[in-house]
Motif scaffolding. Structure first.
Motif, PDB file in Angstrom:
ATOM      1  N   ALA A  19     -26.007   2.911 115.172  1.00  0.00           N
ATOM      2  CA  ALA A  19     -25.027   3.565 114.703  1.00  0.00           C
ATOM      3  C   ALA A  19     -25.112   4.599 113.689  1.00  0.00           C
ATOM      4  O   ALA A  19     -25.909   4.437 112.680  1.00  0.00           O
ATOM      5  N   ASN A  20     -24.190   5.567 113.523  1.00  0.00           N
ATOM      6  CA  ASN A  20     -23.973   6.632 112.335  1.00  0.00           C
ATOM      7  C   ASN A  20     -23.279   5.663 111.350  1.00  0.00           C
ATOM      8  O   ASN A  20     -21.897   5.707 111.655  1.00  0.00           O
ATOM      9  N   MET A  21     -23.862   5.531 110.421  1.00  0.00           N
ATOM     10  CA  MET A  21     -23.208   4.769 109.088  1.00  0.00           C
ATOM     11  C   MET A  21     -22.782   5.619 108.087  1.00  0.00           C
ATOM     12  O   MET A  21     -23.511   6.652 107.806  1.00  0.00           O
ATOM     13  N   ALA A  22     -21.933   4.961 107.376  1.00  0.00           N
ATOM     14  CA  ALA A  22     -21.329   5.793 105.992  1.00  0.00           C
ATOM     15  C   ALA A  22     -20.571   4.596 105.154  1.00  0.00           C
ATOM     16  O   ALA A  22     -20.299   3.850 105.545  1.00  0.00           O
ATOM     17  N   ASP A  23     -20.134   5.203 104.091  1.00  0.00           N
ATOM     18  CA  ASP A  23     -19.474   4.456 103.035  1.00  0.00           C
ATOM     19  C   ASP A  23     -18.028   4.565 103.284  1.00  0.00           C
ATOM     20  O   ASP A  23     -17.343   5.580 103.312  1.00  0.00           O
ATOM     21  N   PHE A  24     -17.456   3.307 103.517  1.00  0.00           N
ATOM     22  CA  PHE A  24     -15.897   3.219 103.766  1.00  0.00           C
ATOM     23  C   PHE A  24     -15.488   2.004 102.794  1.00  0.00           C
ATOM     24  O   PHE A  24     -15.747   0.948 103.193  1.00  0.00           O
ATOM     25  N   GLY A  25     -14.789   2.290 101.759  1.00  0.00           N
ATOM     26  CA  GLY A  25     -14.323   1.415 101.205  1.00  0.00           C
ATOM     27  C   GLY A  25     -15.153   0.624 100.491  1.00  0.00           C
ATOM     28  O   GLY A  25     -15.000  -0.705 100.392  1.00  0.00           O
ATOM     29  N   GLY A  26     -16.359   1.091 100.202  1.00  0.00           N
ATOM     30  CA  GLY A  26     -17.302   0.365  99.403  1.00  0.00           C
ATOM     31  C   GLY A  26     -18.394  -0.512 100.554  1.00  0.00           C
ATOM     32  O   GLY A  26     -18.983  -1.249  99.921  1.00  0.00           O
ATOM     33  N   PHE A  27     -18.067  -0.358 102.025  1.00  0.00           N
ATOM     34  CA  PHE A  27     -18.827  -0.981 102.669  1.00  0.00           C
ATOM     35  C   PHE A  27     -19.658  -0.030 103.465  1.00  0.00           C
ATOM     36  O   PHE A  27     -19.179   1.223 103.773  1.00  0.00           O
ATOM     37  N   ASP A  28     -20.961  -0.258 104.042  1.00  0.00           N
ATOM     38  CA  ASP A  28     -21.647   0.340 105.009  1.00  0.00           C
ATOM     39  C   ASP A  28     -21.277   0.017 106.279  1.00  0.00           C
ATOM     40  O   ASP A  28     -21.375  -0.945 106.998  1.00  0.00           O
ATOM     41  N   MET A  29     -20.430   1.175 107.011  1.00  0.00           N
ATOM     42  CA  MET A  29     -19.704   0.753 108.298  1.00  0.00           C
ATOM     43  C   MET A  29     -20.041   1.919 109.314  1.00  0.00           C
ATOM     44  O   MET A  29     -20.607   3.076 108.835  1.00  0.00           O
ATOM     45  N   PRO A  30     -19.862   1.732 110.368  1.00  0.00           N
ATOM     46  CA  PRO A  30     -20.315   2.515 111.622  1.00  0.00           C
ATOM     47  C   PRO A  30     -19.182   3.632 111.993  1.00  0.00           C
ATOM     48  O   PRO A  30     -18.059   3.217 111.854  1.00  0.00           O
ATOM     49  N   LEU A  31     -19.414   4.845 111.737  1.00  0.00           N
ATOM     50  CA  LEU A  31     -18.532   5.890 112.055  1.00  0.00           C
ATOM     51  C   LEU A  31     -18.560   5.981 113.654  1.00  0.00           C
ATOM     52  O   LEU A  31     -17.540   6.217 114.115  1.00  0.00           O
TER      53      LEU A  31
END
Length: 414
Positions: A19-31
């Protein structure tokens, strides 16, 4: 740095899946995954997609004064809500600004669960505690004590029901925005997976399409995720990231907290169903925090949904401006995403799921989202969205993606 980010229990699975991951709301989340945002978006419209939503926070509110507290702090009426039903609304401050939007679940007359956005559990817990006045209320932040995943799309029932005990009883009658189950293994009306794991199954979601949100213990969520992927393989179930979640919710005319709603008055927008207006008036049916400020606004703003002329889009934020036909700057772009499942046909928007769509109509996708402006405008008004030299033409619409499936009776999917 990802070391500073929180991780959901499925983080390792996402990374192993590429997964391409990124910061979302302080979480390491899949885009998105290798399939890409477009294919993930289309999968939900045509069959089913699955989202990791364990970054969401939950709060338990219970006790004899819990209904009164929620009715004062939450924009929607919860006291008269039937047990087993849930409702969307918002928590406001005394200025009428949105602290966070949320869904409140009613388990019994005196026991509720509030699901808020990523990282908002502590803040909303403090807000509720501040206004509880020391009454008989227990307010417990359940952050990181629950995991959640969403299965969305017309084949969601076929996929989820195969993993649930007593599925005929659970899914025989399940209206939109109702839920069943409890994380207490001894609950009399619990819902359990085939291996006995207790879950909460809610007929809700953030895509506008039919589906379920499933709450489960964090140590059980990866097994459920993998079991659902296996069960969904014949239906083309696709893991989806936040990119498709954003484009789907925009096309479904749903707001993103702290972007489309936030530190400004929670009124004059497409989500006024979340305010308790008296029928045919601009007065409220109950007293709630922020109500007086909303009624007495001196400089109101207005939020509208729009659809573009093509799939070209601009970035959201203050740098993207809203221009009238005469070139007057009247506001800013809150959200601008591309719903790949819609297009204009004979001066109306159609979707992949529009019945009797002529075979020669090609669904190419449209930019869509929300703008905030300083004056009231009529539906159909033509505007230009400008980000530097990039400009796109849009028009205001009352709704965006037609023929959504979320509200259809469950019998349509059995």
């Amino acid at each position: 740095m990802t070391d500073n980010l929180k991780k959901t229990p499925l983080n390792e699975w996402h990374r192993n899946a590429g997964a391409n991951m990124a910061d979302f709301g302080g979480f390491d989340m899949p885009l998105w995954y290798d399939s890409g945002v477009k294919n993930e978006h289309i999968a939900v419209l045509k069959s089913a997609g699955m989202f990791d939503t364990s970054h969401m926070d939950c709060i338990r509110v219970q006790g004899k004064d819990a209904p009164a507290l929620l009715d004062f702090c939450f924009t929607r009426q919860t006291r008269d809500l039937l047990s087993g039903r849930c409702v969307y609304g918002a928590f406001l401050d005394d200025q009428g600004y949105c602290i966070d939007d949320a869904i409140v679940y009613k388990f019994s007359e005196l026991r509720f669960m509030v699901c808020v956005n990523a990282g908002m559990g502590a803040m909303v817990t403090r807000h509720l505690t501040l206004h509880s006045g020391g009454k008989s209320i227990e307010i417990i932040n359940l952050s990181e004590q629950l995991a959640k995943l969403d299965v969305q799309g017309k084949n969601a029932l076929k996929i989820v029901s195969g993993l649930i005990r007593d599925k005929e009883d659970i899914f025989g009658k399940m209206p939109y925005f109702s839920f069943k189950g409890d994380l207490d293994p001894d609950a009399p009306n619990g819902v359990k997976l085939m291996d006995g794991t207790p879950v909460i199954v809610s007929r809700s979601g953030y895509t506008g399409e039919f589906g379920f949100e499933i709450f489960i213990s964090p140590d059980k969520v990866e097994k459920l995720w993998c079991d659902l992927l296996d069960a969904g393989a014949p239906y083309g179930l696709m893991p989806c990231g936040l990119g498709a979640r954003d484009s789907l919710r925009a096309g479904a005319c749903l707001p993103l907290s702290h972007q489309d709603i936030g530190n400004f008055p929670f009124i004059n927008h497409p989500w006024e169903f979340a305010l308790p207006f008296k029928a045919g008036t601009r007065q409220f049916t109950k007293t709630f925090l922020g109500a007086e400020s909303l009624i007495n606004l001196e400089q109101p703003s207005f939020t509208y949904a729009f659809a573009g002329d093509s799939l070209r889009k601009v970035g959201p934020g203050h740098a993207s401006r809203v221009l009238t036909a005469q070139g007057q700057d009247i506001g800013r772009v809150l959200t601008c995403a591309t719903d790949m499942g819609i297009f204009w046909h004979e001066d109306r928007i159609v979707s992949i799921n529009t019945p009797n769509l002529p075979p020669d109509v090609k669904i190419k996708g449209l930019a869509c989202g929300f703008v905030m402006v300083n004056q009231p405008l009529d539906m159909g008004t033509r505007l230009t969205l400008a980000e530097g030299k990039r400009k796109i033409g849009v028009r205001l619409v009352a709704d965006i993606r037609p023929d959504r499936t979320a509200r259809l009776a469950i019998k349509n999917f059995q």
